[in-house]
Design a protein around this motif. Sequence first.
Motif, mmCIF file in Angstrom:
data_model
loop_
_atom_site.group_PDB
_atom_site.id
_atom_site.type_symbol
_atom_site.label_atom_id
_atom_site.label_comp_id
_atom_site.label_asym_id
_atom_site.label_seq_id
_atom_site.Cartn_x
_atom_site.Cartn_y
_atom_site.Cartn_z
ATOM 1 N N UNK A 90 -40.590 -3.051 31.226
ATOM 2 C CA UNK A 90 -39.325 -3.351 30.556
ATOM 3 C C UNK A 90 -38.331 -2.191 30.642
ATOM 4 N N UNK A 91 -38.790 -0.964 30.660
ATOM 5 C CA UNK A 91 -37.912 0.207 30.537
ATOM 6 C C UNK A 91 -36.761 0.154 31.533
ATOM 7 N N UNK A 92 -35.583 0.545 31.064
ATOM 8 C CA UNK A 92 -34.403 0.554 31.920
ATOM 9 C C UNK A 92 -33.422 1.625 31.470
ATOM 10 N N UNK A 93 -32.534 2.001 32.384
ATOM 11 C CA UNK A 93 -31.435 2.921 32.073
ATOM 12 C C UNK A 93 -30.260 2.523 32.952
ATOM 13 N N UNK A 94 -29.065 2.712 32.460
ATOM 14 C CA UNK A 94 -27.898 2.334 33.247
ATOM 15 C C UNK A 94 -26.713 3.206 32.877
ATOM 16 N N UNK A 95 -25.648 3.078 33.636
ATOM 17 C CA UNK A 95 -24.371 3.725 33.340
ATOM 18 C C UNK A 95 -23.309 2.639 33.404
ATOM 19 N N UNK A 96 -22.649 2.394 32.297
ATOM 20 C CA UNK A 96 -21.638 1.335 32.222
ATOM 21 C C UNK A 96 -20.288 1.943 32.572
ATOM 22 N N UNK A 97 -19.900 1.833 33.855
ATOM 23 C CA UNK A 97 -18.680 2.482 34.322
ATOM 24 C C UNK A 97 -18.306 1.947 35.703
ATOM 25 N N UNK A 98 -17.028 2.050 36.078
ATOM 26 C CA UNK A 98 -16.648 1.710 37.448
ATOM 27 C C UNK A 98 -17.284 2.705 38.422
ATOM 28 N N UNK A 99 -17.500 2.269 39.646
ATOM 29 C CA UNK A 99 -18.144 3.129 40.643
ATOM 30 C C UNK A 99 -17.387 4.441 40.816
ATOM 31 N N UNK A 100 -16.068 4.382 40.778
ATOM 32 C CA UNK A 100 -15.267 5.587 40.982
ATOM 33 C C UNK A 100 -15.511 6.647 39.913
#
Length: 201
Positions: A90-100
């Motif tokens: 289940x573990x996850x990590x992300x970055x909520x942002x535009x690619x730029x």
Amino acid sequence: MARNKLKVVITGGSAGVGRAAAEAFAQHGHDVALIARDPARLERAANELAGRYGVRALALPADVANAEAVDGAAEAALQAFGRLDVWVNVAMATAFAPVAALNARDIERGTQVTYLGQVNGMLAALRCMRAAGHSGRGTIVNVGSALSYRAVPLQSVYCGAKFARRGFTDALRSELLHDGVDIHLTMVDLPAINTPNSTGR
């Protein structure tokens, strides 16, 4: 219940979907081993499950991005339980942002946890389920996302990792079927969930 009691490992088991999955297994009388990075929160979750449902609940601190740490946690669970029947990634990590707006570290960390974390979990689960004295059976569940089929803006790191996870899972499933191995591999693709506010946080 004792005869049918499962031995379950859940990564990301201290919060969100992982914590909810642990709760569901424990509620049905199954023993659970929880893997996550925060030792205090992990211990609290394990103690709550053991106290509430009378099951064995192990707290196994580890970063799923670290293959050796995952292997160590898997071995600890195997030694404690004697076998592993179900492994849930289940573990996850992300970055909520535009690619730029992203940098290399944002992308690297999201990929290490969300993609390689599940790969590390699958490899550890396979090793334990095929260990000497084990039945050679088991079930591996990879928790995915609708975003592994349809990418969306601002979630490039997460989408890329989930697409990769789906490809690896499909390839491994084909190999298990070809080899006639009695280990089942499945994906559960979820809709958007606000993990920080989910049950068990």
